[in-house]
Design a protein around this motif. Structure first.
Motif, PDB file in Angstrom:
ATOM      1  N   VAL A   1       3.544   7.241   3.066  1.00 52.31           N
ATOM      2  CA  VAL A   1       3.552   6.007   3.868  1.00 52.31           C
ATOM      3  C   VAL A   1       3.597   4.788   2.959  1.00 52.31           C
ATOM      4  O   VAL A   1       2.798   4.664   2.027  1.00 52.31           O
ATOM      5  CB  VAL A   1       2.298   5.928   4.767  1.00 52.31           C
ATOM      6  CG1 VAL A   1       2.288   4.621   5.559  1.00 52.31           C
ATOM      7  CG2 VAL A   1       2.237   7.126   5.714  1.00 52.31           C
ATOM      8  N   MET A   2       4.550   3.901   3.243  1.00 52.66           N
ATOM      9  CA  MET A   2       4.626   2.592   2.591  1.00 52.66           C
ATOM     10  C   MET A   2       4.230   1.539   3.607  1.00 52.66           C
ATOM     11  O   MET A   2       4.760   1.514   4.719  1.00 52.66           O
ATOM     12  CB  MET A   2       6.048   2.303   2.111  1.00 52.66           C
ATOM     13  CG  MET A   2       6.536   3.128   0.940  1.00 52.66           C
ATOM     14  SD  MET A   2       5.736   2.728  -0.634  1.00 52.66           S
ATOM     15  CE  MET A   2       5.944   0.954  -0.726  1.00 52.66           C
ATOM     16  N   GLU A   3       3.302   0.661   3.236  1.00 51.99           N
ATOM     17  CA  GLU A   3       2.897  -0.432   4.115  1.00 51.99           C
ATOM     18  C   GLU A   3       2.836  -1.728   3.328  1.00 51.99           C
ATOM     19  O   GLU A   3       2.582  -1.722   2.116  1.00 51.99           O
ATOM     20  CB  GLU A   3       1.536  -0.137   4.750  1.00 51.99           C
ATOM     21  CG  GLU A   3       1.523   1.083   5.662  1.00 51.99           C
ATOM     22  CD  GLU A   3       0.150   1.359   6.216  1.00 51.99           C
ATOM     23  OE1 GLU A   3      -0.070   1.148   7.429  1.00 51.99           O
ATOM     24  OE2 GLU A   3      -0.725   1.772   5.425  1.00 51.99           O
ATOM     25  N   TRP A   4       3.052  -2.824   4.030  1.00 50.12           N
ATOM     26  CA  TRP A   4       3.015  -4.161   3.430  1.00 50.12           C
ATOM     27  C   TRP A   4       2.092  -5.042   4.262  1.00 50.12           C
ATOM     28  O   TRP A   4       2.538  -6.022   4.883  1.00 50.12           O
ATOM     29  CB  TRP A   4       4.429  -4.749   3.379  1.00 50.12           C
ATOM     30  CG  TRP A   4       5.386  -3.994   2.518  1.00 50.12           C
ATOM     31  CD1 TRP A   4       5.643  -4.210   1.196  1.00 50.12           C
ATOM     32  CD2 TRP A   4       6.225  -2.897   2.894  1.00 50.12           C
ATOM     33  NE1 TRP A   4       6.588  -3.327   0.733  1.00 50.12           N
ATOM     34  CE2 TRP A   4       6.961  -2.506   1.757  1.00 50.12           C
ATOM     35  CE3 TRP A   4       6.428  -2.204   4.097  1.00 50.12           C
ATOM     36  CZ2 TRP A   4       7.882  -1.462   1.785  1.00 50.12           C
ATOM     37  CZ3 TRP A   4       7.345  -1.157   4.117  1.00 50.12           C
ATOM     38  CH2 TRP A   4       8.049  -0.796   2.972  1.00 50.12           C
ATOM     39  N   PRO A   5       0.777  -4.754   4.283  1.00 50.23           N
ATOM     40  CA  PRO A   5      -0.140  -5.464   5.187  1.00 50.23           C
ATOM     41  C   PRO A   5      -0.198  -6.968   4.949  1.00 50.23           C
ATOM     42  O   PRO A   5      -0.286  -7.742   5.900  1.00 50.23           O
ATOM     43  CB  PRO A   5      -1.493  -4.796   4.933  1.00 50.23           C
ATOM     44  CG  PRO A   5      -1.352  -4.125   3.603  1.00 50.23           C
ATOM     45  CD  PRO A   5       0.083  -3.717   3.506  1.00 50.23           C
ATOM     46  N   GLY A   6      -0.142  -7.392   3.680  1.00 50.95           N
ATOM     47  CA  GLY A   6      -0.231  -8.814   3.394  1.00 50.95           C
ATOM     48  C   GLY A   6       1.083  -9.549   3.517  1.00 50.95           C
ATOM     49  O   GLY A   6       1.138 -10.772   3.349  1.00 50.95           O
ATOM     50  N   LEU A   7       2.155  -8.816   3.812  1.00 46.39           N
ATOM     51  CA  LEU A   7       3.482  -9.429   3.931  1.00 46.39           C
ATOM     52  C   LEU A   7       4.004  -9.395   5.359  1.00 46.39           C
ATOM     53  O   LEU A   7       5.118  -9.836   5.623  1.00 46.39           O
ATOM     54  CB  LEU A   7       4.477  -8.723   3.005  1.00 46.39           C
ATOM     55  CG  LEU A   7       4.119  -8.741   1.514  1.00 46.39           C
ATOM     56  CD1 LEU A   7       5.110  -7.928   0.712  1.00 46.39           C
ATOM     57  CD2 LEU A   7       4.066 -10.166   1.000  1.00 46.39           C
TER      58      LEU A   7
ATOM     59  N   CYS B   1       0.852  -1.179   0.000  1.00 47.28           N
ATOM     60  CA  CYS B   1       0.000   0.000   0.000  1.00 47.28           C
ATOM     61  C   CYS B   1       0.896   1.239   0.000  1.00 47.28           C
ATOM     62  O   CYS B   1       1.646   1.465   0.956  1.00 47.28           O
ATOM     63  CB  CYS B   1      -0.909  -0.005   1.225  1.00 47.28           C
ATOM     64  SG  CYS B   1      -1.959   1.458   1.372  1.00 47.28           S
ATOM     65  N   CYS B   2       0.842   2.014  -1.073  1.00 49.15           N
ATOM     66  CA  CYS B   2       1.594   3.264  -1.177  1.00 49.15           C
ATOM     67  C   CYS B   2       0.612   4.420  -1.012  1.00 49.15           C
ATOM     68  O   CYS B   2      -0.358   4.503  -1.766  1.00 49.15           O
ATOM     69  CB  CYS B   2       2.279   3.392  -2.540  1.00 49.15           C
ATOM     70  SG  CYS B   2       3.333   2.026  -3.016  1.00 49.15           S
ATOM     71  N   SER B   3       0.861   5.282  -0.055  1.00 46.65           N
ATOM     72  CA  SER B   3      -0.025   6.408   0.203  1.00 46.65           C
ATOM     73  C   SER B   3       0.745   7.724   0.122  1.00 46.65           C
ATOM     74  O   SER B   3       1.569   8.029   0.985  1.00 46.65           O
ATOM     75  CB  SER B   3      -0.668   6.262   1.586  1.00 46.65           C
ATOM     76  OG  SER B   3      -1.505   7.349   1.892  1.00 46.65           O
ATOM     77  N   LYS B   4       0.505   8.477  -0.971  1.00 46.31           N
ATOM     78  CA  LYS B   4       1.164   9.764  -1.209  1.00 46.31           C
ATOM     79  C   LYS B   4       2.691   9.661  -1.030  1.00 46.31           C
ATOM     80  O   LYS B   4       3.326  10.488  -0.388  1.00 46.31           O
ATOM     81  CB  LYS B   4       0.582  10.845  -0.300  1.00 46.31           C
ATOM     82  CG  LYS B   4      -0.866  11.188  -0.613  1.00 46.31           C
ATOM     83  CD  LYS B   4      -1.335  12.379   0.196  1.00 46.31           C
ATOM     84  CE  LYS B   4      -2.758  12.775  -0.169  1.00 46.31           C
ATOM     85  NZ  LYS B   4      -2.889  13.239  -1.573  1.00 46.31           N
ATOM     86  N   VAL B   5       3.255   8.635  -1.617  1.00 49.01           N
ATOM     87  CA  VAL B   5       4.674   8.320  -1.440  1.00 49.01           C
ATOM     88  C   VAL B   5       5.546   9.168  -2.364  1.00 49.01           C
ATOM     89  O   VAL B   5       5.221   9.397  -3.534  1.00 49.01           O
ATOM     90  CB  VAL B   5       4.916   6.823  -1.703  1.00 49.01           C
ATOM     91  CG1 VAL B   5       6.406   6.523  -1.868  1.00 49.01           C
ATOM     92  CG2 VAL B   5       4.336   5.991  -0.569  1.00 49.01           C
ATOM     93  N   ALA B   6       6.667   9.618  -1.818  1.00 51.95           N
ATOM     94  CA  ALA B   6       7.683  10.317  -2.608  1.00 51.95           C
ATOM     95  C   ALA B   6       9.055   9.807  -2.196  1.00 51.95           C
ATOM     96  O   ALA B   6       9.233   9.294  -1.088  1.00 51.95           O
ATOM     97  CB  ALA B   6       7.601  11.829  -2.400  1.00 51.95           C
ATOM     98  N   HIS B   7       9.997   9.925  -3.120  1.00 54.95           N
ATOM     99  CA  HIS B   7      11.378   9.553  -2.792  1.00 54.95           C
ATOM    100  C   HIS B   7      12.326  10.512  -3.490  1.00 54.95           C
ATOM    101  O   HIS B   7      12.250  10.712  -4.707  1.00 54.95           O
ATOM    102  CB  HIS B   7      11.705   8.124  -3.213  1.00 54.95           C
ATOM    103  CG  HIS B   7      13.078   7.699  -2.791  1.00 54.95           C
ATOM    104  ND1 HIS B   7      13.390   7.359  -1.501  1.00 54.95           N
ATOM    105  CD2 HIS B   7      14.235   7.584  -3.497  1.00 54.95           C
ATOM    106  CE1 HIS B   7      14.665   7.040  -1.419  1.00 54.95           C
ATOM    107  NE2 HIS B   7      15.200   7.172  -2.625  1.00 54.95           N
ATOM    108  N   THR B   8      13.218  11.115  -2.703  1.00 53.81           N
ATOM    109  CA  THR B   8      14.176  12.083  -3.219  1.00 53.81           C
ATOM    110  C   THR B   8      15.596  11.560  -3.022  1.00 53.81           C
ATOM    111  O   THR B   8      15.944  11.086  -1.938  1.00 53.81           O
ATOM    112  CB  THR B   8      14.029  13.439  -2.495  1.00 53.81           C
ATOM    113  OG1 THR B   8      12.702  13.935  -2.708  1.00 53.81           O
ATOM    114  CG2 THR B   8      15.040  14.446  -3.020  1.00 53.81           C
ATOM    115  N   TYR B   9      16.391  11.637  -4.079  1.00 52.47           N
ATOM    116  CA  TYR B   9      17.807  11.296  -3.995  1.00 52.47           C
ATOM    117  C   TYR B   9      18.599  12.587  -3.789  1.00 52.47           C
ATOM    118  O   TYR B   9      18.402  13.574  -4.497  1.00 52.47           O
ATOM    119  CB  TYR B   9      18.277  10.619  -5.280  1.00 52.47           C
ATOM    120  CG  TYR B   9      17.675   9.257  -5.516  1.00 52.47           C
ATOM    121  CD1 TYR B   9      18.118   8.142  -4.808  1.00 52.47           C
ATOM    122  CD2 TYR B   9      16.661   9.071  -6.450  1.00 52.47           C
ATOM    123  CE1 TYR B   9      17.576   6.882  -5.022  1.00 52.47           C
ATOM    124  CE2 TYR B   9      16.113   7.815  -6.678  1.00 52.47           C
ATOM    125  CZ  TYR B   9      16.582   6.729  -5.963  1.00 52.47           C
ATOM    126  OH  TYR B   9      16.028   5.486  -6.180  1.00 52.47           O
ATOM    127  N   GLY B  10      19.520  12.560  -2.823  1.00 50.50           N
ATOM    128  CA  GLY B  10      20.352  13.726  -2.580  1.00 50.50           C
ATOM    129  C   GLY B  10      19.640  14.781  -1.756  1.00 50.50           C
ATOM    130  O   GLY B  10      18.483  14.626  -1.355  1.00 50.50           O
TER     131      GLY B  10
END
Length: 246
Positions: A81-87, A23-32
């Motif tokens: 928020v990153m979630e892995w409910p089924g894992l 489950c990805c909720s408004k996810v962002a990822h910045t390098y640097g």
């Protein structure tokens, strides 16, 4: 298409759905940081379930690989928020729950095909005998048991990717992530690798997410998510929150 979760039933949250893997909720990822910072992924919300069969498409630099790395737990979201409910939680703490097929050569050159398939199982604590039995079963399942004793340099590109797929399915994962798995293969080999990935996902009851810039490969999947400049242009699934839909 995976249906959007209805906003009229807020109690049906992703955490309560047993087949929701990521489950990805408004996810962002910045390098640097600072002036050199690059936001590779911006404001992405999506769900991956056990029935997901999706291609993530877009040009180079669109954020496809970063999104897959976030799903795999290889990268940590800098926002959202990153979630892995089924894992059962972040997958790196639970080896084998997610299987990853990479674009480039990923086999260890000093190990033969059998040993390459068995190696992740050994790292996860499987005994040597059981790991070899599972590895052989995976190679047989893909009809490449005759490659078991061959070193990576003795394999063609297509054969290497088939061994990489065997390495993934040997662990019986709940989710298969494939990052440009056919990018260095000819048409015939690419078609065969896609056949194997789809077959493995169906037989294992696992979700399948494939990033690709190849429209022919994307067309093999029943659902397509399009990305550009780190944003999802065609998100597959919206996610209900206490305040409504994202």
């Amino acid at each position: 298409m995976n249906a959007a979760l209805p906003s009229t039933e807020p109690e049906a949250s992703p955490q309560n759905e047993p087949d929701v893997l990521v489950c990805c909720s408004k996810v962002a990822h910045t390098y640097g940081t600072g002036v050199t910072a690059v936001e590779a992924v911006t404001d992405i919300s999506c769900l991956v379930t056990t029935s997901t069969r999706v291609a993530i498409t877009g040009p180079s630099g669109s954020g496809k690989s970063t999104l897959l790395h976030l799903m795999a737990g290889l990268e940590i979201a800098t926002a959202g928020v990153m979630e892995w409910p089924g894992l059962g939680g972040r997958p790196l703490a639970r080896p084998g729950r997610i299987g990853i097929v990479f674009q480039g050569p990923s086999l260890l050159p000093a190990l033969d095909a059998m040993e390459n398939v068995a190696f992740p199982l050994l790292l996860a604590g499987t005994s040597d005998l059981d790991a070899r039995e599972l590895a052989l079963a995976a190679l047989q399942r893909l009809r490449i048991a005759d490659l078991a004793a061959k070193l990576p340099q003795e394999l063609s590109g297509g054969q290497s990717q088939r061994v990489a797929v065997a390495r993934v399915i040997a662990a019986n994962p709940s989710l298969i992530l494939a990052d440009e798995p056919t990018g260095q293969l000819d048409h015939h080999a690419a078609s065969l690798v896609m056949d194997l990935l789809l077959q493995a996902a169906d037989e294992l009851g696992a979700g399948l997410v494939v990033s690709t810039h190849d429209p022919v490969v994307a067309a093999r999947l029943p659902e397509i998510w399009r990305m550009r400049d780190g944003r999802m242009l065609a998100p597959a699934t919206t996610i209900p929150t206490p305040g409504g839909l994202l």
